[in-house]
Write an enzyme that holds these catalytic residues in place. Sequence first.
Site, short mmCIF file in Angstrom:
data_model
loop_
_atom_site.label_atom_id
_atom_site.label_comp_id
_atom_site.label_asym_id
_atom_site.label_seq_id
_atom_site.Cartn_x
_atom_site.Cartn_y
_atom_site.Cartn_z
N ASN A 70 -10.29 0.08 -0.93
CA ASN A 70 -8.89 0.18 -0.59
C ASN A 70 -8.12 -0.44 -1.96
O ASN A 70 -8.19 -1.50 -2.29
CB ASN A 70 -8.27 -0.62 0.59
CG ASN A 70 -7.03 -0.70 0.83
OD1 ASN A 70 -6.22 -0.05 0.14
ND2 ASN A 70 -6.46 -1.22 2.05
N HIS A 104 -3.56 7.35 2.32
CA HIS A 104 -3.83 5.81 1.80
C HIS A 104 -5.60 5.61 2.07
O HIS A 104 -5.88 6.09 3.33
CB HIS A 104 -2.81 4.69 2.50
CG HIS A 104 -3.48 3.38 2.00
ND1 HIS A 104 -3.64 3.38 0.68
CD2 HIS A 104 -3.42 2.44 2.68
CE1 HIS A 104 -3.97 2.21 0.58
NE2 HIS A 104 -3.85 1.33 1.59
N CYS A 124 0.78 -1.30 0.01
CA CYS A 124 0.01 -0.02 0.09
C CYS A 124 0.75 1.39 0.16
O CYS A 124 0.32 2.43 -0.09
CB CYS A 124 -1.04 0.05 1.32
SG CYS A 124 -2.19 -1.43 1.08
O1 UT7 Z 1 -4.42 -1.33 3.33
C1 UT7 Z 1 -3.46 -1.98 3.69
C2 UT7 Z 1 -3.49 -1.69 5.34
N1 UT7 Z 1 -4.86 -2.35 6.02
C3 UT7 Z 1 -5.40 -1.69 6.92
O2 UT7 Z 1 -4.88 -0.61 7.23
C4 UT7 Z 1 -6.60 -2.20 7.41
C5 UT7 Z 1 -6.57 -2.13 9.08
N2 UT7 Z 1 -7.56 -2.63 9.75
C6 UT7 Z 1 -8.83 -2.50 9.67
O3 UT7 Z 1 -9.30 -1.67 8.86
C7 UT7 Z 1 -9.98 -3.08 10.69
O4 UT7 Z 1 -9.20 -3.90 11.63
C8 UT7 Z 1 -10.87 -3.89 10.03
C9 UT7 Z 1 -11.74 -3.14 9.33
C10 UT7 Z 1 -10.08 -5.12 8.77
C11 UT7 Z 1 -11.90 -4.90 10.89
O5 UT7 Z 1 -12.40 -4.11 12.04
P1 UT7 Z 1 -12.16 -4.29 13.29
O6 UT7 Z 1 -13.05 -3.18 14.12
O7 UT7 Z 1 -10.66 -4.15 13.70
O8 UT7 Z 1 -12.80 -5.68 13.62
P2 UT7 Z 1 -11.96 -7.08 14.34
O9 UT7 Z 1 -11.10 -7.61 13.11
O10 UT7 Z 1 -11.38 -6.72 15.51
O11 UT7 Z 1 -13.48 -7.95 14.45
C12 UT7 Z 1 -14.36 -7.67 15.27
C13 UT7 Z 1 -15.44 -8.77 15.10
C14 UT7 Z 1 -15.01 -9.93 15.12
O12 UT7 Z 1 -15.94 -10.67 15.41
P3 UT7 Z 1 -16.02 -11.35 17.20
O13 UT7 Z 1 -14.87 -12.10 17.31
O14 UT7 Z 1 -16.06 -9.92 17.97
O15 UT7 Z 1 -17.32 -12.19 17.17
C15 UT7 Z 1 -15.21 -10.32 13.48
O16 UT7 Z 1 -15.05 -11.62 13.17
O17 UT7 Z 1 -16.00 -8.27 13.72
C16 UT7 Z 1 -16.15 -9.54 13.04
N3 UT7 Z 1 -15.93 -9.09 11.64
C17 UT7 Z 1 -16.99 -8.99 10.55
N4 UT7 Z 1 -18.27 -8.88 10.92
C18 UT7 Z 1 -19.01 -8.60 9.83
C19 UT7 Z 1 -14.76 -9.03 10.79
N5 UT7 Z 1 -15.04 -8.69 9.58
C20 UT7 Z 1 -16.50 -8.62 9.46
C21 UT7 Z 1 -17.42 -8.37 8.32
N6 UT7 Z 1 -18.90 -8.44 8.71
N7 UT7 Z 1 -16.90 -8.18 7.15
#
Ligand code: UT7
Length: 334
Positions: free
Chosen positions: A290, A260, A114
Site C-alpha cells: 500500500n 486504491h 490515501c
Molecule cells: O490505506 C488506508 C486504508 N487502510 C485500509 O484500508 C486497511 C483496512 N484494513 C485491513 O486491511 C485489515 O483490517 C488488516 C489487513 C489490517 C487486518 O486484517 P483483519 O483480517 O481485519 O485482522 P484483524 O485486525 O481483525 O486481526 C485478526 C487477528 C488478530 O489476532 P486475534 O486477536 O484474533 O488473536 C490480530 O492480532 O490477526 C492478528 N494479526 C496478525 N497476525 C499475524 C494482525 N496483524 C497480523 C499480522 N500477522 N501481520
Amino acid sequence: MALRSRIVGTGMSVPDRVVTNADMTQWMDTTEEWIEQRTGIRERRWVEDGQKPSDLARGAVVAALSQAELDVSDIDCILLATLSPEHDFPGTSFFLHEAIDAGDIPCIDLRAQCSGFLYALQIADSLIVAGRYERVLVVGCEVHSTGLDVSTEGRDVTVIFGDGSGALVLEAVDADAGPGVLEVRVHAQGKHARKLWTEGPGSAMYPRIDHAALEARKHYPIMDGRFVFKHAVTRMPEVLLETLSAASLKLEDVDLFLFHQANLRINEFVAHKLEIPKEKVLNNIQRLGNCSAAALPILLAEASREGILEPGKLVSLTAFGSGFTWGSAILRWG
Ligand code: UT7
C-alpha cells in the site's frame, strides 16, 4: 474556448530494495500465509538508508515529463499529495521543487492520505479548467517504511505499507477534443480521523516529541483495521457510482477500474459488489504493498507502459483512506 485537463505523461519510481513477507517473519510474530491471505501482499519496496521521498518523487516526475516529451520549464505548478512528509516543514513538494530545479513556480503539499492523489487531481483539474495554469504536475509520494513499527505490536499496520511515488502531467486541452478528466468527486469524514492516524510528533503535543511520547509509541501509526475495511467497501462503490452518474456514464461504459491498493480483499469486495468483471480491474499490491497517495498514479504509470491504456478508453480511479477520505475520478484516455 472551454477547457479540459488531459494526462499527457505518467511516471513512477519505487526503491530497489524488496521486502518480502518472509523478511517480515524475521522481525515480528507473523506468517507469510497470514499476510498474503488477509491482504494479497507478497512483497513491497522500502527505501534504503538515506533515500528520501523527494528522490522517489523526482524519479516519477522525470519519467512523466519524458513520456510527455516536456521539460520542467513547461510546468506551471506542482501539487504533491503525501501522508509521510520529508520534514515537518516545508512540505515535500519544496524538496521535489529543488530536486527538479523548478525555477519559481508554485508548489503545494496536500494532506488527504490515501485519497490524496484524487484530491490533488481534482484541484489540478479545477486550476486548469479555470484557465489559471496550462500544465500541472500531480504527484503522489510516500516513504512509510521509516515510520513503521516492525515489532509484533505494529504488525497489523506494518505489513501492508510500501514506499513509492507516481506522477502525471496534466495539460489544458479543448474540452470538445474528447479525451481528458471528465469528473472527480471527493469526500471526507473527520469524525473518524483517529481510526487510522499517527498522533505525534504534532503541534497538539507539548513538547512535540519527548521520551515519554516515544515510550508511549505515539510516533507509530495505529489503525482500527476492521472499521477502516468496513467503511472502505461501502464508500468506494458509493463514490464510484456518484462520479459516473455526474459524468452521465454507466458502470458498463468503463474499460478499466483502478482502485486504491490498501488490501486486495477490499478491491475484490468492491468489484464483487458492483459486479465488475475481474479482467477490468488492475492491481499491483501483490508486488508493491500500500503506497497510499502514490498507489493510483503508480498504477496509471504501469498501465500506460503495459499498453493497457489505449486512446479512447474510459478509466475509473477510486480510493479510500485515513481522514476518513474517499474519492473517485473518471477520465477518457488519449
Ligand atoms: O490505506 C488506508 C486504508 N487502510 C485500509 O484500508 C486497511 C483496512 N484494513 C485491513 O486491511 C485489515 O483490517 C488488516 C489487513 C489490517 C487486518 O486484517 P483483519 O483480517 O481485519 O485482522 P484483524 O485486525 O481483525 O486481526 C485478526 C487477528 C488478530 O489476532 P486475534 O486477536 O484474533 O488473536 C490480530 O492480532 O490477526 C492478528 N494479526 C496478525 N497476525 C499475524 C494482525 N496483524 C497480523 C499480522 N500477522 N501481520
